[in-house]
Design a protein around this motif. Sequence first.
Motif, PDB file in Angstrom:
ATOM      1  N   LYS A 122       0.826  -1.204   0.000  1.00  0.00           N
ATOM      2  CA  LYS A 122       0.000   0.000   0.000  1.00  0.00           C
ATOM      3  C   LYS A 122       0.862   1.257   0.000  1.00  0.00           C
ATOM      4  CE  LYS A 122      -4.001  -2.182   2.211  1.00  0.00           C
ATOM      5  NZ  LYS A 122      -4.715  -2.413   3.489  1.00  0.00           N
ATOM      6  N   TRP A 144     -15.971   5.189   1.196  1.00  0.00           N
ATOM      7  CA  TRP A 144     -15.266   3.917   1.335  1.00  0.00           C
ATOM      8  C   TRP A 144     -16.214   2.713   1.298  1.00  0.00           C
ATOM      9  CZ3 TRP A 144     -10.261   2.812   0.975  1.00  0.00           C
ATOM     10  CH2 TRP A 144      -9.769   1.623   1.503  1.00  0.00           C
ATOM     11  N   CYS A 203      -5.658   7.449   1.163  1.00  0.00           N
ATOM     12  CA  CYS A 203      -6.585   7.650   0.047  1.00  0.00           C
ATOM     13  C   CYS A 203      -7.134   9.075   0.090  1.00  0.00           C
ATOM     14  CB  CYS A 203      -7.724   6.640   0.091  1.00  0.00           C
ATOM     15  SG  CYS A 203      -7.233   4.961  -0.387  1.00  0.00           S
ATOM     16  N   TYR A 243      -8.456   3.562   4.134  1.00  0.00           N
ATOM     17  CA  TYR A 243      -7.004   3.674   4.202  1.00  0.00           C
ATOM     18  C   TYR A 243      -6.647   5.158   4.258  1.00  0.00           C
ATOM     19  CZ  TYR A 243      -2.088   2.790   3.258  1.00  0.00           C
ATOM     20  OH  TYR A 243      -0.711   2.734   3.355  1.00  0.00           O
ATOM     21  N   ALA A 303      -8.284   1.522  -4.488  1.00  0.00           N
ATOM     22  CA  ALA A 303      -9.489   1.643  -3.669  1.00  0.00           C
ATOM     23  C   ALA A 303     -10.750   1.772  -4.509  1.00  0.00           C
ATOM     24  CB  ALA A 303      -9.356   2.837  -2.727  1.00  0.00           C
ATOM     25  N   ASP A 317     -11.252   0.149  -7.296  1.00  0.00           N
ATOM     26  CA  ASP A 317     -11.408  -1.096  -8.051  1.00  0.00           C
ATOM     27  C   ASP A 317     -11.112  -0.932  -9.531  1.00  0.00           C
ATOM     28  OD1 ASP A 317     -12.126  -2.660  -5.807  1.00  0.00           O
ATOM     29  OD2 ASP A 317     -14.191  -1.940  -5.928  1.00  0.00           O
ATOM     30  N   ARG A 353      -8.853  -4.940   2.511  1.00  0.00           N
ATOM     31  CA  ARG A 353      -9.708  -3.746   2.562  1.00  0.00           C
ATOM     32  C   ARG A 353     -10.381  -3.728   3.923  1.00  0.00           C
ATOM     33  NH1 ARG A 353     -11.793  -0.316  -1.529  1.00  0.00           N
ATOM     34  NH2 ARG A 353     -13.588   0.872  -0.828  1.00  0.00           N
TER      35      ARG A 353
END
Length: 664
Positions: free
Chosen positions: A280, A357, A349, A346, A328, A330, A341
């Motif tokens: 990440k 989210w 982001c 996160y 995040a 997709d 996830r």
Amino acid sequence: MSENHSYEPVHSDRELGMDRKISRRDFLDGMAVAAGAAVAGGALSGCAAGSWGGLHSTVTSPPDGWRYSGQGDPAYPPAMTGLRGSANPAMKIPHQLRDGIFWEGDQGSRSVHKTGEHYDLVVVGAGISGLSAAYFYRREHPGAKVLILDNHDDFGGHARRNEFRPNGELLIGYGGSQSIEGPSVWSPVAKGLLAELGVEVRKFEKYYDQKFNDRWKLNDSEFFTRDLFAGDYLAVMDGDRQTAETFRDAPMSEAAKAAFLTLQDKPGDYLPGLTDEQKKLRLVGLSYKEYLRDYARMPDEVLNYLQTYTSDEWGFGIDAFGAIDSWASDYPGFSGLKLKRTEEPYPYCGPTVRLQWNEDEPYIYHFPDGNNGICKLLIGRLIPGTGAPATMEQEPLARLDYSKLDVQGNEVRLRLNAPCVRVQHEGGDVSAPTVNVDFYRDGRVYGCTANGVVMACYNTMVPYLMQDLPSEQKQALFYGTKLPVIYAMVQLRDWRAWERLKIYHTRFTSGDWCVAELDYPVSMGGYRFSRDPGQPVLVHMIRMATSPGYRDPRGGIGPGRRELFGSPFSRYERSIRDQLTRLLAPGGFDPARDIQAITVNRWGHGYALEYGRPWAWFWPQGPLPSVAGRRPYGRVTIANSDSENRAYADAAIDAAWRAVRELP
């Protein structure tokens, strides 16, 4: 969009129907695009951080002239066509202020004519944030006198209504802020405002025809453009994906097709040997393009194909959009990393990705005129006797009388075509109980006074209006320069070509416009969306003008804005006709016959800049420029979506509530 600044139409003007008069034009059709480019390189640049006036000696006239604001009756702006949005007259005075030449005037130094008006509150800017601020203030102070100033000829800011009348039948479109997105995660304040205005979002589940595309067997699609690939090609998707079959004749090498399909369907672990958190953090430091190129090893053909993938939603391409937010969201290429996830967003982001989210609502909460519906309902609560709607069902067909917006004796007055030119505490003393507010109208500068002021205009305009702000605060305000964007509405005779091609939306891989789509199928309050392919329809087209090639999108804002402002309406009309023809001609589309009207909503200062890694190195730890820039200054507070660094209606509402609460 400006993915290719050298974009040239494939078809001739005659083939495109440029000689067919869709409406009267108040500009020179023969103006060459080169002339627009010359202007683009001149004084029509964006605000520059670190300088507050004196950037240029003169303001160069735009190609269509400063007086050009579209075609139609100025008494009812929503029905005007041509070049709208931030039309040329609305830009002239702000650009003169930016260049430090306004106060010199044409006949020497300007004097201020005192109107004798005093208000409890003056709001600078009549967008969602400005109107909400007036509403919140009046709710806290019933009977308060409020003046709202705006430099445009219409209210709503980017939430603008576009009207068309083919064969006398009303078609309603939107020129900016689209929808009530993700209402479940809106703040209690923003949700509460909707409730007080009578907006019940769940009603849109009935008003929005969610089976429209299925009933007509319409699909999403992507259009390969001839400037990047061997030729133009429409790839009609299977659901939300491309397949070997939909890609069969696409103008990419077989190796590139296979590479993308693997990326989409079965991506590998492109960051082997790293822990979940290490992966990440690696994504935090990468743009989406860097991740695809340097780790997924995608060939250039795939990178070209995906460049505009993020453009319409975020305002710039994959070269500036972050890999961590792409994961995040997709986007293709991340499932092989097997990242966890968690329940909580996160932290690295971006703001909207974090806010949404766990949100998974359909994109259906949409008035026919977009979020101008919210603005009209606010007008109805603020100013009596305008014809504004009282309920959400009345909104689509409600026609406002613009002559009733600024009426002497009303407690709330909305003054359009009246750009604010200066805001300063009495005597220059920030502790003074009164603020002087000067505005320009009909060739003269007028002055009024107020107990407090809410600046609901663009962040980058505030330093020019408030010269005595601290330097550090000016710098922070300049950081939030908006992303340039255009929303065009095109009235078509029918949508038979779309039905024959079985598409409702397409993404162009390059060109002036990155998206073309049928308008959203919303019917409510006596307004009915097109019921069959033989009826007129509106097509929405999106152009993101931020120039590509910059890892930090702020680098592409200035060049993109200059190119946008330096282009005449004829340039936009030509590229609209050309790209629609290339897309739809196989379905029988003829631009000369089928295009009946065009409204180009040009926003040189469009989307609020949303912070994101890797370029916004200060996110999320801070200090954030938006927070530093929005600090109250005496009796002046700041409310706009810039101050929340999110280009959404709920951000504008939240900012209004905060600014009103911060007033002395």
